[in-house]
Scaffold this active site. Structure first.
Site, mmCIF file in Angstrom:
data_model
loop_
_atom_site.group_PDB
_atom_site.id
_atom_site.type_symbol
_atom_site.label_atom_id
_atom_site.label_comp_id
_atom_site.label_asym_id
_atom_site.label_seq_id
_atom_site.Cartn_x
_atom_site.Cartn_y
_atom_site.Cartn_z
ATOM 1 N N THR A 121 -8.183 -21.194 -11.434
ATOM 2 C CA THR A 121 -7.232 -20.869 -12.501
ATOM 3 C C THR A 121 -5.862 -21.487 -12.245
ATOM 4 O OG1 THR A 121 -5.997 -19.006 -13.435
ATOM 5 C CG2 THR A 121 -6.817 -18.698 -11.211
ATOM 6 N N ASP A 122 -5.125 -21.733 -13.324
ATOM 7 C CA ASP A 122 -3.748 -22.225 -13.178
ATOM 8 C C ASP A 122 -2.823 -21.163 -12.582
ATOM 9 O OD1 ASP A 122 -3.677 -20.528 -15.392
ATOM 10 O OD2 ASP A 122 -2.771 -21.992 -16.753
ATOM 11 N N GLU A 123 -3.291 -19.889 -12.585
ATOM 12 C CA GLU A 123 -2.422 -18.819 -12.078
ATOM 13 C C GLU A 123 -2.136 -18.940 -10.587
ATOM 14 O OE1 GLU A 123 -3.342 -14.859 -13.173
ATOM 15 O OE2 GLU A 123 -3.874 -15.405 -15.212
ATOM 16 N N TYR A 148 -5.160 -10.584 -8.392
ATOM 17 C CA TYR A 148 -6.176 -11.527 -8.917
ATOM 18 C C TYR A 148 -5.835 -12.966 -8.515
ATOM 19 C CZ TYR A 148 -8.196 -14.869 -12.183
ATOM 20 O OH TYR A 148 -8.808 -15.985 -12.720
ATOM 21 N N LYS A 152 -7.740 -15.727 -5.976
ATOM 22 C CA LYS A 152 -8.227 -17.041 -6.430
ATOM 23 C C LYS A 152 -7.565 -18.150 -5.607
ATOM 24 C CE LYS A 152 -10.724 -17.950 -9.380
ATOM 25 N NZ LYS A 152 -12.204 -18.052 -9.448
HETATM 26 P P1 NAD Z 1 -15.530 -12.593 -16.601
HETATM 27 O O1 NAD Z 1 -14.612 -11.526 -16.140
HETATM 28 O O2 NAD Z 1 -15.898 -12.681 -18.041
HETATM 29 O O3 NAD Z 1 -16.912 -12.435 -15.784
HETATM 30 C C1 NAD Z 1 -16.972 -12.406 -14.383
HETATM 31 C C2 NAD Z 1 -18.435 -12.581 -14.011
HETATM 32 O O4 NAD Z 1 -18.602 -12.647 -12.601
HETATM 33 C C3 NAD Z 1 -19.317 -11.431 -14.530
HETATM 34 O O5 NAD Z 1 -20.488 -11.963 -15.101
HETATM 35 C C4 NAD Z 1 -19.608 -10.639 -13.267
HETATM 36 O O6 NAD Z 1 -20.811 -9.902 -13.332
HETATM 37 C C5 NAD Z 1 -19.662 -11.757 -12.233
HETATM 38 N N1 NAD Z 1 -19.383 -11.293 -10.861
HETATM 39 C C6 NAD Z 1 -18.280 -10.629 -10.419
HETATM 40 N N2 NAD Z 1 -18.386 -10.391 -9.102
HETATM 41 C C7 NAD Z 1 -19.566 -10.930 -8.699
HETATM 42 C C8 NAD Z 1 -20.242 -11.006 -7.454
HETATM 43 N N3 NAD Z 1 -19.715 -10.470 -6.339
HETATM 44 N N4 NAD Z 1 -21.430 -11.639 -7.405
HETATM 45 C C9 NAD Z 1 -21.980 -12.187 -8.519
HETATM 46 N N5 NAD Z 1 -21.406 -12.122 -9.736
HETATM 47 C C10 NAD Z 1 -20.209 -11.506 -9.818
HETATM 48 O O7 NAD Z 1 -14.970 -13.981 -16.067
HETATM 49 P P2 NAD Z 1 -14.373 -15.247 -16.874
HETATM 50 O O8 NAD Z 1 -13.121 -14.848 -17.542
HETATM 51 O O9 NAD Z 1 -15.442 -15.899 -17.644
HETATM 52 O O10 NAD Z 1 -13.988 -16.194 -15.626
HETATM 53 C C11 NAD Z 1 -14.998 -16.914 -14.952
HETATM 54 C C12 NAD Z 1 -14.349 -17.768 -13.882
HETATM 55 O O11 NAD Z 1 -13.413 -18.660 -14.484
HETATM 56 C C13 NAD Z 1 -13.560 -16.968 -12.839
HETATM 57 O O12 NAD Z 1 -13.740 -17.575 -11.586
HETATM 58 C C14 NAD Z 1 -12.113 -17.105 -13.298
HETATM 59 O O13 NAD Z 1 -11.228 -16.994 -12.214
HETATM 60 C C15 NAD Z 1 -12.143 -18.497 -13.867
HETATM 61 N N6 NAD Z 1 -11.128 -18.771 -14.910
HETATM 62 C C16 NAD Z 1 -11.037 -17.948 -16.010
HETATM 63 C C17 NAD Z 1 -10.138 -18.263 -17.022
HETATM 64 C C18 NAD Z 1 -10.020 -17.400 -18.271
HETATM 65 O O14 NAD Z 1 -9.193 -17.681 -19.123
HETATM 66 N N7 NAD Z 1 -10.837 -16.372 -18.439
HETATM 67 C C19 NAD Z 1 -9.303 -19.393 -16.898
HETATM 68 C C20 NAD Z 1 -9.412 -20.194 -15.745
HETATM 69 C C21 NAD Z 1 -10.349 -19.885 -14.772
HETATM 70 O O1 DAU Z 2 -4.461 -18.681 -16.990
HETATM 71 C C1 DAU Z 2 -5.796 -18.433 -16.702
HETATM 72 C C2 DAU Z 2 -6.042 -16.950 -16.623
HETATM 73 O O2 DAU Z 2 -6.002 -16.461 -17.958
HETATM 74 C C3 DAU Z 2 -7.374 -16.604 -15.962
HETATM 75 O O3 DAU Z 2 -7.354 -17.006 -14.625
HETATM 76 C C4 DAU Z 2 -7.648 -15.096 -16.039
HETATM 77 O O4 DAU Z 2 -8.934 -14.812 -15.516
HETATM 78 C C5 DAU Z 2 -7.593 -14.679 -17.492
HETATM 79 O O5 DAU Z 2 -7.773 -13.285 -17.593
HETATM 80 C C6 DAU Z 2 -6.253 -15.077 -18.109
HETATM 81 O O6 DAU Z 2 -5.180 -14.317 -17.491
HETATM 82 P P1 DAU Z 2 -4.016 -13.635 -18.366
HETATM 83 O O7 DAU Z 2 -3.487 -12.503 -17.606
HETATM 84 O O8 DAU Z 2 -3.074 -14.673 -18.871
HETATM 85 O O9 DAU Z 2 -4.922 -13.147 -19.637
HETATM 86 P P2 DAU Z 2 -4.912 -11.808 -20.516
HETATM 87 O O10 DAU Z 2 -5.898 -12.045 -21.620
HETATM 88 O O11 DAU Z 2 -5.072 -10.576 -19.701
HETATM 89 O O12 DAU Z 2 -3.444 -11.786 -21.135
HETATM 90 C C7 DAU Z 2 -2.917 -12.896 -21.856
HETATM 91 C C8 DAU Z 2 -1.460 -12.579 -22.183
HETATM 92 O O13 DAU Z 2 -1.410 -11.513 -23.136
HETATM 93 C C9 DAU Z 2 -0.662 -12.094 -20.994
HETATM 94 O O14 DAU Z 2 0.664 -12.607 -21.094
HETATM 95 C C10 DAU Z 2 -0.653 -10.564 -21.123
HETATM 96 C C11 DAU Z 2 -0.674 -10.385 -22.635
HETATM 97 N N1 DAU Z 2 -1.366 -9.178 -23.156
HETATM 98 C C12 DAU Z 2 -2.616 -8.893 -22.682
HETATM 99 C C13 DAU Z 2 -3.320 -7.830 -23.190
HETATM 100 C C14 DAU Z 2 -4.707 -7.466 -22.677
HETATM 101 C C15 DAU Z 2 -0.779 -8.423 -24.182
HETATM 102 O O15 DAU Z 2 0.354 -8.706 -24.632
HETATM 103 N N2 DAU Z 2 -1.496 -7.387 -24.699
HETATM 104 C C16 DAU Z 2 -2.732 -7.033 -24.247
HETATM 105 O O16 DAU Z 2 -3.319 -6.067 -24.795
#
Ligand code: NAD
Ligand code: DAU
Length: 332
Positions: A121-123, A148, A152
């Site tokens: 992630t960019d975070e 989190y 990562k």
């Molecule tokens: P998500 O929260 O939707 O799902 C997480 C998945 O991982 C689930 O299917 C869960 O069952 C599985 N999991 C968790 N712990 C596990 C373990 N110990 N063993 C096996 N499986 C396990 O996740 P997402 O938002 O789709 O993110 C997927 C990946 O992409 C993560 O590595 C996250 O850091 C990365 N990522 C997410 C975003 C985003 O915007 N959501 C952006 C950049 C990178």
């Molecule tokens: O940048 C990549 C990341 O993006 C991933 O690594 C994470 O897994 C993914 O969850 C996401 O992180 P954020 O914290 O940015 O996503 P989230 O959807 O939780 O929130 C997006 C923005 O919206 C953040 O600034 C918080 C805000 N927010 C979130 C929720 C759930 C609100 O204002 N209201 C809400 O109800």
């Protein structure tokens, strides 16, 4: 035809990736997923059976992982705890899945000489000031803010060390915020869409000036596949689609697109340590691998996502009440 092991393949992005691989390659996919509250087997339904196998298990289970890696030609590692708000309430599962899980996988790919792509992630880079004209690049320093993002960051550093010290054939990608189908209702965009569908007012943290750089999950998937197939071993690639928007703009857009008053939302208490702005410079990925996003119009992608949630209530409804109860306890 290659045999790919996809950890966390029942996740939001992992399942989008599996759909993408089945549609665009001949690869066979084995999904390893623990099916935590965030994993959903229904996200993989409709896949042709001979192409996708499912194994229910933990990426930190060394024996299981060793056996699965041994019979794979490549691994794509999505499995993780992914939600910042959960990490602020209870960090332990983040250390287990994100750090110990990645360590376990690295030891297995090291033993068996299998290529690994680590999805991050960019975070890990922390945040940028709102008025900063700069964006994250592959050279940005690590500076994570939350449990989190720090786990990562730890997993990225493990991958880098195993590549350098043990010659593990690994690549890393750091992507910005994804949106699209199959995203858990705890996350910002699906939470607001499903709130409107349920007659609940959307919830904006603080003033909503925080900026996220949105990319469609299918574009993230195409980038990961290209890195796996053509990326240089040992390299990191940033993935983004020039999608910067502040949260207030996005919440008002959702309300307008769903036929509501754009002001019909609540301000709720801000997230602890809330990162201000993420922004990705994807130049390296474009120049080296020729990758380009397909979803260039955020409003178009958002409209399709809203329609998906309207049509798939059976998919998201089981998680909605528990998610809102969690946020109610936090006052958010
Ligand atoms: P998500 O929260 O939707 O799902 C997480 C998945 O991982 C689930 O299917 C869960 O069952 C599985 N999991 C968790 N712990 C596990 C373990 N110990 N063993 C096996 N499986 C396990 O996740 P997402 O938002 O789709 O993110 C997927 C990946 O992409 C993560 O590595 C996250 O850091 C990365 N990522 C997410 C975003 C985003 O915007 N959501 C952006 C950049 C990178
Ligand atoms: O940048 C990549 C990341 O993006 C991933 O690594 C994470 O897994 C993914 O969850 C996401 O992180 P954020 O914290 O940015 O996503 P989230 O959807 O939780 O929130 C997006 C923005 O919206 C953040 O600034 C918080 C805000 N927010 C979130 C929720 C759930 C609100 O204002 N209201 C809400 O109800």
């Amino acid at each position: 035809m290659a045999r790919l092991l996809v950890t966390g393949g029942a996740s939001f992005i992992g399942s989008n990736f599996v759909h993408h691989v089945v549609a665009h390659t001949d690869h066979h996919v084995t999904v390893l997923d623990k099916l935590t509250y965030a994993g959903n087997r229904a996200s993989l339904s409709g896949q042709p059976e001979p192409r996708v196998d499912f194994v229910h298990g933990d990426v930190a289970d060394a024996d299981l992982v060793d056996q699965l890696v041994e019979s794979s030609d490549g691994v794509v590692h999505f499995a993780a705890e992914s939600h910042n708000d959960n990490s602020l309430e209870c960090p332990e599962p983040f250390v287990h899945s994100n750090v110990i899980g990645t360590f376990t996988l690295l030891e297995a790919v090291r033993r068996h000489g299998v290529r690994l792509h680590h999805v991050s992630t960019d975070e890990v880079y922390g945040d940028l000031a709102l008025e900063d004209p700069g964006r994250f690049t592959e050279c940005s320093p690590y500076n994570p803010s939350s449990p989190y993002s720090s786990t990562k960051a730890g997993s990225d550093l493990l991958v880098r060390a195993w590549a350098r010290s043990f010659g593990v054939a690994a690549t890393i990608s750091n992507c910005s915020n994804n949106y699209g189908p199959y995203q858990h209702v705890e996350k910002f965009i699906p939470r607001q869409i499903t709130n409107v569908l349920r007659g609940i007012r959307p919830k904006l943290y603080g003033e909503g000036r925080n900026v996220r750089d949105w990319i469609h999950a299918d574009d993230h998937s195409s980038a990961v596949l290209q890195i796996l197939e053509k990326g240089r071993v040992g390299e990191t690639y940033l993935i983004g689609a020039d999608g910067e928007k502040d949260n207030k703009t996005v919440i008002e857009l959702i309300l307008t697109m769903m036929g509501q008053d754009p002001a019909a939302y609540d301000h709720v208490p801000d997230r602890l340590g809330h990162d201000l702005r993420y922004a990705i410079d994807p130049t390296k990925l474009g120049d080296e691998l020729g990758w380009r996003p397909r979803y260039r119009d955020f409003e178009h992608g958002l409209a399709a996502t809203i329609e998906w949630y309207r049509d798939h209530e059976y998919w998201w409804a089981p998680a909605k009440d528990a998610t809102e109860a969690f946020y109610a306890r936090l006052g958010q």
